[in-house]
Scaffold this motif. Structure first.
Motif, short mmCIF file in Angstrom:
data_model
loop_
_atom_site.label_atom_id
_atom_site.label_comp_id
_atom_site.label_asym_id
_atom_site.label_seq_id
_atom_site.Cartn_x
_atom_site.Cartn_y
_atom_site.Cartn_z
N SER A 1 0.82 -1.22 0.00
CA SER A 1 0.00 0.00 0.00
C SER A 1 0.86 1.27 0.00
CB SER A 1 -0.94 0.00 1.21
OG SER A 1 -0.19 -0.17 2.41
N LYS B 1 4.39 -13.38 0.00
CA LYS B 1 3.48 -12.99 -1.08
C LYS B 1 3.15 -14.21 -1.96
CE LYS B 1 3.06 -9.32 -4.54
NZ LYS B 1 2.89 -10.01 -5.83
N HIS C 1 0.86 -16.57 -0.13
CA HIS C 1 -0.50 -16.02 -0.11
C HIS C 1 -1.19 -16.23 -1.45
CE1 HIS C 1 -3.86 -13.41 0.69
NE2 HIS C 1 -3.50 -12.60 -0.30
N GLY D 1 1.23 -7.08 5.17
CA GLY D 1 0.71 -6.36 4.01
C GLY D 1 0.79 -7.17 2.72
N THR E 1 -0.10 -10.09 2.40
CA THR E 1 -1.20 -11.06 2.42
C THR E 1 -2.57 -10.37 2.46
OG1 THR E 1 -1.40 -11.22 4.84
CG2 THR E 1 0.29 -12.58 3.78
N ASP E 2 -2.60 -9.06 2.09
CA ASP E 2 -3.84 -8.27 2.20
C ASP E 2 -4.38 -8.29 3.62
OD1 ASP E 2 -3.79 -7.68 -0.55
OD2 ASP E 2 -4.82 -9.56 -1.03
N LYS F 1 -4.31 -10.73 5.76
CA LYS F 1 -4.97 -11.99 6.16
C LYS F 1 -4.09 -12.90 7.01
CE LYS F 1 -8.20 -11.97 2.31
NZ LYS F 1 -8.36 -12.35 0.92
#
Length: 282
Positions: free
Chosen positions: A83, A111, A114, A136, A138-139, A141
């Motif tokens: 982000s 990443k 994920h 971050g 993994t959004d 999660k």
């Protein structure tokens, strides 16, 4: 009459290569341009942050970053979540990326896991800059936990992939992995602990045994500092944690004490040298 203390600095203590890289990058730009924004404390050591702030380094948080446009921003060794890079594109920010290569490699591995729909657990400190960057990937999660007791309160899937913040204890990581396997979970474990950090445990163990007293110099925010200080205390009970020279207490020492000085991966060598000079002046 003085105490006649002899003090020696542990040669393996001080900045790890990731921190050295970030600080050198900052100093180069500050020398040329006189000012530079840095997202978060460049290192978890208030004394070093203050030294660089005097040279023109401006520490900002993520909220302040959102209001900046067309500026140059340093990304410190801890790394950042995707982000941050998206915001930089939107606000036309130039990122000077000093993310540690060990952290970047770990981010990429998380990443990939994920993207392959693996449930991810990260052994790390809540709210730590590196851990925020890892999660971050993994959004948001991935499950972050600091110890096994925390996992006892959670409903875990039967199968998951286990990662670790790079500065955690190797011993604790393998203990957690084995304990989870013993509990019947299917664990795909990835030892992602930085060896430059983990090797210091062994080096410290040998170093602290040679001295009457140990002065461990570290910022209070350093999670690596807490872990390494615990190693000192385990192998030399006369170990004292200080963040600045002013915290060193004359009453800790006896005549002719041999004192060892060591620190975290975020402790500057100049600060340990100041501690040595202060002790030998007692």
């Amino acid at each position: 009459m003085g105490l006649n203390i002899s003090a020696k600095i542990d040669k393996s203590s001080g900045f790890c290569f990731g921190v050295v890289y970030a600080i050198e990058m900052a100093e180069d730009i500050l020398e040329r341009e006189g000012s530079l924004y840095c997202l978060g404390d460049i290192v978890h050591n208030d004394e070093e942050v203050e030294r660089l702030t005097k040279k023109g380094l401006k520490i900002i948080d993520h909220q302040q970053l959102e209001s900046l446009q067309d500026e140059k921003i340093l990304i410190r060794a801890h790394g950042e979540a995707p982000s941050t890079y998206q915001l930089a594109l939107k606000n036309n920010l130039t990122l000077i990326d000093a993310s540690c290569p060990v952290v970047l490699k770990l981010q990429n591995r998380i990443k990939t896991s994920h993207e392959e729909d693996e449930q991810i657990l990260i052994f790390g400190k809540h709210g730590h800059a590196e851990v925020i960057g890892l999660r971050g990937q993994t959004d948001g999660k991935a499950i972050v936990f600091q110890d096994l007791a925390e996992l006892d309160q959670m409903e875990l899937p039967k199968k998951f992939t286990l990662y670790s913040q790079t500065t955690k204890s190797t011993e604790k990581f393998y203990h957690i992995k084995n304990e989870l396997i013993n509990r019947g979970f299917e664990v795909k474990a990835n030892d992602t602990i930085c060896r430059q950090v983990s090797n210091r445990y062994i080096e410290l163990e040998h170093f602290v045994a040679n001295y009457d007293k140990i002065i461990f110099v570290s910022g209070k925010k350093s999670s690596n500092g807490k872990v390494l200080y615990d190693v000192c205390k385990k192998y030399n009970e006369q170990s004292y944690f200080v963040s600045s020279i002013e915290e060193i207490d004359h009453g800790w020492f006896n005549q002719n004490d041999k004192v060892g000085i060591c620190g975290a991966t975020s402790t500057p060598m100049w600060l340990m040298e100041n501690a040595k000079n202060a002790l030998e002046a007692f």
